[in-house]
Design an enzyme around this catalytic site. Structure first.
Site, PDB file in Angstrom:
ATOM      1  N   LYS A  65       0.872  -1.166   0.000  1.00 37.82           N
ATOM      2  CA  LYS A  65       0.000   0.000   0.000  1.00 37.82           C
ATOM      3  C   LYS A  65       0.914   1.222   0.000  1.00 37.82           C
ATOM      4  O   LYS A  65       1.692   1.432   0.929  1.00 37.82           O
ATOM      5  CB  LYS A  65      -0.881  -0.015   1.252  1.00 37.82           C
ATOM      6  CG  LYS A  65      -1.712   1.256   1.488  1.00 37.82           C
ATOM      7  CD  LYS A  65      -2.914   1.310   0.579  1.00 37.82           C
ATOM      8  CE  LYS A  65      -3.821   2.491   0.933  1.00 37.82           C
ATOM      9  NZ  LYS A  65      -4.569   2.275   2.186  1.00 37.82           N
ATOM     10  N   VAL A  66       0.821   2.022  -1.051  1.00 40.43           N
ATOM     11  CA  VAL A  66       1.688   3.184  -1.193  1.00 40.43           C
ATOM     12  C   VAL A  66       0.853   4.426  -1.473  1.00 40.43           C
ATOM     13  O   VAL A  66      -0.347   4.346  -1.727  1.00 40.43           O
ATOM     14  CB  VAL A  66       2.716   2.985  -2.334  1.00 40.43           C
ATOM     15  CG1 VAL A  66       3.591   1.772  -2.079  1.00 40.43           C
ATOM     16  CG2 VAL A  66       2.013   2.865  -3.692  1.00 40.43           C
ATOM     17  N   SER A  67       1.491   5.562  -1.466  1.00 39.93           N
ATOM     18  CA  SER A  67       0.848   6.800  -1.864  1.00 39.93           C
ATOM     19  C   SER A  67       0.754   6.846  -3.387  1.00 39.93           C
ATOM     20  O   SER A  67       1.690   6.452  -4.089  1.00 39.93           O
ATOM     21  CB  SER A  67       1.654   8.006  -1.372  1.00 39.93           C
ATOM     22  OG  SER A  67       1.760   8.021   0.021  1.00 39.93           O
ATOM     23  N   THR A 121       0.871  11.349  -1.090  1.00 39.98           N
ATOM     24  CA  THR A 121      -0.098  12.133  -1.847  1.00 39.98           C
ATOM     25  C   THR A 121      -0.435  13.406  -1.092  1.00 39.98           C
ATOM     26  O   THR A 121      -0.630  14.469  -1.687  1.00 39.98           O
ATOM     27  CB  THR A 121      -1.370  11.319  -2.102  1.00 39.98           C
ATOM     28  OG1 THR A 121      -1.016  10.046  -2.647  1.00 39.98           O
ATOM     29  CG2 THR A 121      -2.305  12.044  -3.063  1.00 39.98           C
ATOM     30  N   HIS A 165      -6.067  10.717   7.406  1.00 45.68           N
ATOM     31  CA  HIS A 165      -6.857   9.689   8.072  1.00 45.68           C
ATOM     32  C   HIS A 165      -7.618  10.191   9.286  1.00 45.68           C
ATOM     33  O   HIS A 165      -8.305  11.198   9.237  1.00 45.68           O
ATOM     34  CB  HIS A 165      -5.976   8.487   8.410  1.00 45.68           C
ATOM     35  CG  HIS A 165      -5.473   7.765   7.189  1.00 45.68           C
ATOM     36  ND1 HIS A 165      -6.144   7.750   5.992  1.00 45.68           N
ATOM     37  CD2 HIS A 165      -4.343   7.033   6.987  1.00 45.68           C
ATOM     38  CE1 HIS A 165      -5.464   7.026   5.102  1.00 45.68           C
ATOM     39  NE2 HIS A 165      -4.363   6.594   5.675  1.00 45.68           N
TER      40      HIS A 165
END
EC number: 4.1.99.29
Length: 293
Positions: A65-67, A121, A165
């Site tokens: 899971k990456v930006s 991001t 988040h």
């Protein structure tokens, strides 16, 4: 911390790295806990986004899971999967300041700002926003673990913090105020939903395994929606002492229709972000993304 799950004994486990945030643990629970017979075996590691971005840039790991902002640097080795990530509306990063701090974007000129990752991001959106609204730009940018950013702003270690988040729901408890909502900035200026986190898979896995992984993620998302109670204990165990109501709000905001399938609107949003950033000289040009079926 890592765990292994899966039922296809003929293939070695794939490595999967994502954050301990509620949306990720909710989405991947069924797959990583052996609740989906026939899916590829997987070994799980939990890491902050700055760590996963760095691993992807170094080519470390099968699935991460990456930006979305890191894609221009990793797409030669990794393919973007059409599911499992975070993209939506009303869920953008926030720029926070303490009481008595900067009260307008212009007042951030020359100030110190804490960010979760220079490849995130959130930081890419911040740079686009600041390029328009902060004369001369900000001063020092410090990369801090996500959990340290709001305390650093509150305690005066930095002048502002860029948060993501669950901070959307908790920043008031730190006595902080919102200077800008970068999701609103993005949506109002482009009309697109905001791309945040992507799932990438090593291209060398081949089409068959990439398709199997994609279906496993989609099945895990569907299972999570159908039986949210199944993952409850697991989600809260990794939620870093987060209030259960905040965890629920987090999941409700970041796990949506784009998590199951990016679709044309999702890909259009990603292309818009990376094209705009490349035009501004902030990332290398990527060209249009090719969906994995």
């Amino acid at each position: 911390m890592s765990t292994t799950a899966g039922t296809r004994e003929s293939a070695p486990p794939l490595s999967l790295t994502y954050s301990p945030c509620p949306n990720d643990t909710f989405v991947f629970h069924a797959w990583t806990h052996g609740l989906l017979p026939g899916t590829p075996p997987v070994t799980v590691d939990y890491a902050d986004i700055d760590i996963t971005n760095g691993r992807a840039e170094r080519g470390e790991g099968d699935l991460l899971k990456v930006s979305y902002a890191v894609l221009p640097w990793v797409l030669e080795e990794y393919a973007l999967l059409p599911c499992g990530g975070a993209l939506g509306r009303g869920c953008g990063p926030l720029v926070l300041t303490a009481a008595g701090g900067a009260a307008s974007p212009a007042e951030l000129a020359g100030r110190t700002v804490a960010v979760p990752s220079e490849r995130s991001t959130a930081y890419l959106l911040f740079r686009l926003w600041a390029g328009e609204l902060v004369p001369g730009g900000v001063g020092e940018v410090r990369v801090l673990p996500f959990a340290e950013i709001m305390p650093a702003v509150r305690n005066g270690r930095v002048d502002a913090g860029l948060v993501i988040h669950e901070a959307r729901f908790t920043y008031q408890t730190y006595g902080l105020r919102q200077l800008a909502d970068l999701g609103e900035y993005w949506e109002s200026s482009t009309g697109h939903p905001i791309p945040l986190g992507a799932i990438v898979a090593r291209r060398s896995l081949g089409e068959e395994r990439l398709a199997a992984v994609t279906e496993a993620i989609r099945a895990s998302v569907r299972h999570a929606w159908a039986d949210p109670a199944a993952s409850r204990e697991h989600v809260l165990a990794h939620a870093q002492e987060m209030d259960p109501a905040v965890a629920d709000a987090h999941i409700g905001l970041y796990v949506n229709e784009f998590t199951a399938d990016l679709g044309p609107a999702g890909y259009a949003a990603i292309d818009a972000l990376l094209t705009r950033a490349a035009t501004a000289g902030l990332v290398p040009a990527t060209g249009r993304l090719t969906p994995v079926s």
